[in-house]
Scaffold this motif. Structure first.
Motif, PDB file in Angstrom:
ATOM      1  N   GLY A   6      -0.249  51.009  75.827  1.00 22.59           N
ATOM      2  CA  GLY A   6      -0.079  50.677  74.211  1.00 22.59           C
ATOM      3  C   GLY A   6       0.978  50.688  73.633  1.00 22.59           C
ATOM      4  O   GLY A   6       1.825  50.717  72.302  1.00 22.59           O
ATOM      5  N   TYR A   7       2.350  51.348  74.866  1.00 23.19           N
ATOM      6  CA  TYR A   7       3.206  51.730  73.767  1.00 23.19           C
ATOM      7  C   TYR A   7       4.351  50.290  74.296  1.00 23.19           C
ATOM      8  O   TYR A   7       3.937  50.100  75.610  1.00 23.19           O
ATOM      9  CB  TYR A   7       4.227  52.955  75.216  1.00 23.19           C
ATOM     10  CG  TYR A   7       3.642  54.773  74.309  1.00 23.19           C
ATOM     11  CD1 TYR A   7       4.457  55.098  73.406  1.00 23.19           C
ATOM     12  CD2 TYR A   7       2.521  55.417  75.036  1.00 23.19           C
ATOM     13  CE1 TYR A   7       4.391  56.012  72.923  1.00 23.19           C
ATOM     14  CE2 TYR A   7       1.773  56.353  73.546  1.00 23.19           C
ATOM     15  CZ  TYR A   7       3.176  57.113  73.150  1.00 23.19           C
ATOM     16  OH  TYR A   7       2.660  57.893  72.421  1.00 23.19           O
ATOM     17  N   HIS A   8       4.780  50.832  73.947  1.00 20.42           N
ATOM     18  CA  HIS A   8       5.862  49.261  73.459  1.00 20.42           C
ATOM     19  C   HIS A   8       7.696  50.547  74.209  1.00 20.42           C
ATOM     20  O   HIS A   8       7.826  51.531  74.002  1.00 20.42           O
ATOM     21  CB  HIS A   8       7.007  49.581  71.915  1.00 20.42           C
ATOM     22  CG  HIS A   8       5.554  48.564  71.115  1.00 20.42           C
ATOM     23  ND1 HIS A   8       4.177  49.230  70.806  1.00 20.42           N
ATOM     24  CD2 HIS A   8       5.244  47.254  71.236  1.00 20.42           C
ATOM     25  CE1 HIS A   8       3.303  48.601  69.689  1.00 20.42           C
ATOM     26  NE2 HIS A   8       4.193  47.728  70.521  1.00 20.42           N
ATOM     27  N   PRO A  54       1.397  53.931  64.643  1.00 21.81           N
ATOM     28  CA  PRO A  54       0.830  53.114  65.009  1.00 21.81           C
ATOM     29  C   PRO A  54       0.359  51.706  64.358  1.00 21.81           C
ATOM     30  O   PRO A  54       0.895  51.054  64.437  1.00 21.81           O
ATOM     31  CB  PRO A  54       0.008  53.850  65.382  1.00 21.81           C
ATOM     32  CG  PRO A  54      -0.106  55.144  65.382  1.00 21.81           C
ATOM     33  CD  PRO A  54       1.499  55.134  63.991  1.00 21.81           C
ATOM     34  N   PHE A 102       3.979  49.445  64.601  1.00 20.46           N
ATOM     35  CA  PHE A 102       3.853  49.279  65.867  1.00 20.46           C
ATOM     36  C   PHE A 102       2.872  47.616  66.153  1.00 20.46           C
ATOM     37  O   PHE A 102       2.753  46.417  66.318  1.00 20.46           O
ATOM     38  CB  PHE A 102       3.635  49.481  67.296  1.00 20.46           C
ATOM     39  CG  PHE A 102       5.196  50.468  67.120  1.00 20.46           C
ATOM     40  CD1 PHE A 102       5.881  49.713  67.571  1.00 20.46           C
ATOM     41  CD2 PHE A 102       5.439  51.511  67.090  1.00 20.46           C
ATOM     42  CE1 PHE A 102       7.678  49.943  68.588  1.00 20.46           C
ATOM     43  CE2 PHE A 102       6.644  52.655  67.536  1.00 20.46           C
ATOM     44  CZ  PHE A 102       7.411  51.363  68.543  1.00 20.46           C
ATOM     45  N   ARG A 139      10.386  54.696  76.479  1.00 17.75           N
ATOM     46  CA  ARG A 139       8.997  54.669  75.062  1.00 17.75           C
ATOM     47  C   ARG A 139      10.660  54.914  74.056  1.00 17.75           C
ATOM     48  O   ARG A 139      10.019  54.969  73.078  1.00 17.75           O
ATOM     49  CB  ARG A 139       8.144  55.199  75.556  1.00 17.75           C
ATOM     50  CG  ARG A 139       6.720  55.629  76.031  1.00 17.75           C
ATOM     51  CD  ARG A 139       5.907  56.840  76.167  1.00 17.75           C
ATOM     52  NE  ARG A 139       4.940  55.983  76.858  1.00 17.75           N
ATOM     53  CZ  ARG A 139       4.178  57.267  76.744  1.00 17.75           C
ATOM     54  NH1 ARG A 139       3.812  58.230  76.534  1.00 17.75           N
ATOM     55  NH2 ARG A 139       2.842  56.339  77.543  1.00 17.75           N
ATOM     56  N   LEU A 187      11.259  50.025  74.548  1.00 21.72           N
ATOM     57  CA  LEU A 187      12.362  50.039  73.812  1.00 21.72           C
ATOM     58  C   LEU A 187      13.912  50.567  74.030  1.00 21.72           C
ATOM     59  O   LEU A 187      14.132  51.206  76.118  1.00 21.72           O
ATOM     60  CB  LEU A 187      11.920  50.997  72.885  1.00 21.72           C
ATOM     61  CG  LEU A 187      10.912  51.505  71.546  1.00 21.72           C
ATOM     62  CD1 LEU A 187      11.317  52.955  70.808  1.00 21.72           C
ATOM     63  CD2 LEU A 187      10.707  50.823  70.947  1.00 21.72           C
ATOM     64  N   ASP A 196       9.571  60.621  71.203  1.00 22.56           N
ATOM     65  CA  ASP A 196      10.671  61.185  70.168  1.00 22.56           C
ATOM     66  C   ASP A 196      11.186  62.954  70.156  1.00 22.56           C
ATOM     67  O   ASP A 196      12.177  63.184  69.414  1.00 22.56           O
ATOM     68  CB  ASP A 196      10.574  60.503  68.011  1.00 22.56           C
ATOM     69  CG  ASP A 196      10.752  58.837  67.713  1.00 22.56           C
ATOM     70  OD1 ASP A 196      11.257  58.544  68.537  1.00 22.56           O
ATOM     71  OD2 ASP A 196      10.020  58.756  66.587  1.00 22.56           O
TER      72      ASP A 196
HETATM   73  O1  C5P Z   1       5.139  58.665  71.310  1.00 19.04           O
HETATM   74  P1  C5P Z   1       4.211  59.260  69.279  1.00 19.04           P
HETATM   75  O2  C5P Z   1       3.351  60.008  68.992  1.00 19.04           O
HETATM   76  O3  C5P Z   1       6.077  59.728  68.490  1.00 19.04           O
HETATM   77  O4  C5P Z   1       4.381  57.782  69.217  1.00 19.04           O
HETATM   78  C1  C5P Z   1       3.429  57.541  67.745  1.00 19.04           C
HETATM   79  C2  C5P Z   1       2.860  56.519  68.378  1.00 19.04           C
HETATM   80  O5  C5P Z   1       3.795  54.771  68.207  1.00 19.04           O
HETATM   81  C3  C5P Z   1       2.150  55.391  69.371  1.00 19.04           C
HETATM   82  O6  C5P Z   1       1.042  56.108  69.490  1.00 19.04           O
HETATM   83  C4  C5P Z   1       2.121  54.499  69.211  1.00 19.04           C
HETATM   84  O7  C5P Z   1       1.567  53.408  68.801  1.00 19.04           O
HETATM   85  C5  C5P Z   1       3.847  53.832  68.735  1.00 19.04           C
HETATM   86  N1  C5P Z   1       4.535  53.817  69.574  1.00 19.04           N
HETATM   87  C6  C5P Z   1       4.808  52.558  70.679  1.00 19.04           C
HETATM   88  N2  C5P Z   1       5.727  52.686  71.127  1.00 19.04           N
HETATM   89  C7  C5P Z   1       6.833  53.564  71.239  1.00 19.04           C
HETATM   90  C8  C5P Z   1       7.042  54.550  70.111  1.00 19.04           C
HETATM   91  C9  C5P Z   1       5.895  54.984  69.228  1.00 19.04           C
HETATM   92  O8  C5P Z   1       3.950  51.378  69.895  1.00 19.04           O
HETATM   93  N3  C5P Z   1       7.638  53.316  72.130  1.00 19.04           N
END
Ligand code: C5P
Length: 326
Positions: free
Chosen positions: A46-48, A205, A208, A178, A50, A163
């Protein structure tokens, strides 16, 4: 999860004079702005993926960690200097999770009492909660005398959230993966920012998800773009005008589509003297880059007078990462 070994002395993060003997530790950590953010398609988790460039700004979170009172020994408690219903004080707070993660990793069972002083807008796309977690790792590492190195703290930080590593490092850095795999970036000069805050946060979320929905319609590339050479060059030269020309945030369109008024705030900031204004991270904070402190003041006044924003905070950048101040 493998357990990191505590390394007393050696290449470690800031250490107390007598490890484990302190009663109170205060640590400051900065909020951030993304100068560049390019997002690819989401992975299986689910993470993108970056590519992002973080800059640490002088909006500073302060965490005071105290030895737990005898009757609460073993527990992790958290309070806010200024109570805010938008900030949880239970086990869901990222700072509590950071202390718990460090305790688990090192086998420390003392517990800790944390007090947060918050200056980064809450749920504003500026990683205030992540700064609290980073500061907590440094504070508890000192309070408990666990002696983890900065590299070891960075590993724990990445487990807590994408982050969280950056506020440990501070200054200016590129994030890959991420956004948690960091490489420091050379930056000269001082950059003058104005941050327009909103009363209502935006969920990362949700932003995103909107980004994914918009990307489906536009055949967006699956992989994030590289940091443009113009941007690293502008930072190396300390040239805010050149930097303004290459500020970019792939999440901006998604944030504006969830909160259309953000476009008006960007337009007003630019009309009142900002070199550029854009959504900060996942928003809804708008970051405006000014050429000098006087213009930053003018932009902040115009934003405040407009009634479009809850507040306008001025902050210069870059600043250092999490550090002990007492
Ligand atoms: O890692 P963190 O809890 O800060 O991320 C919050 C939400 O942001 C994740 O659950 C995800 O939905 C989204 N996210 C993402 N891709 C990333 C960082 C965050 O999709 N690289």
């Amino acid at each position: 999860m493998s357990r990191l070994r505590a390394v007393p002395g050696g290449q470690s993060a800031p250490q107390p004079a007598r490890a484990g003997s302190m009663v109170k530790v205060r640590v400051e950590a900065p909020g951030k702005v993304n100068l560049f953010l390019s997002a690819g398609a989401p992975g299986a988790d689910g993470y993108h993926l970056l590519t992002t460039v973080f800059q640490a700004v002088r909006l500073i979170e302060t965490v005071t960690a105290r030895r737990q009172a005898a009757d609460l020994r073993g527990t992790i408690t958290l309070g806010l200097e200024e109570p805010d219903p938008a900030v949880p004080t239970d086990a869901t707070n990222l700072a509590v999770r950071a202390a718990a993660r460090l305790a688990e990793e090192t086998g420390v069972t003392d517990g800790v009492d944390l007090l947060l002083r918050k200056r980064v807008p809450v749920a504003g796309g500026m990683a205030g909660g992540s700064a609290d977690a980073a500061a907590t790792l440094v504070a508890c590492n000192a309070l408990w005398g666990t002696g983890l190195s900065q590299a070891q703290l960075l590993v724990l930080a990445a487990q807590l959230g994408a982050d969280v590593p950056f506020p440990l490092l501070g200054a200016t850095a590129v994030g890959h993966g991420r956004g948690d795999r960091l490489t420091p970036l050379m930056a000269r000069g001082t950059y003058h920012w104005v941050f327009a805050t909103s009363a209502q946060g935006l969920s990362t979320p949700a932003v995103f998800q909107r980004f994914d929905a918009l990307a489906q319609d536009s055949a967006a590339p699956a992989a994030p773009a590289d940091v443009p050479a113009e941007l690293t060059g502008a930072l190396r030269d300390g040239d805010p005008r050149a930097l303004a020309a290459c500020l970019h945030n792939d999440l901006q369109e998604a944030a504006i589509s969830l909160r259309p008024q953000l476009a008006d705030i960007i337009a007003l900031a630019e009309a009142s003297g900002a070199l550029r204004a854009m959504v900060s991270g996942s928003g809804p904070t708008i970051a405006a880059l000014a050429p000098d402190p006087a213009t930053a003041m003018r932009v902040a006044n115009a934003l405040t007078a407009s009634g479009l924003v809850t507040g306008a905070l001025r902050a210069d950048a870059p600043v250092a990462g999490a550090r002990m101040v007492g």
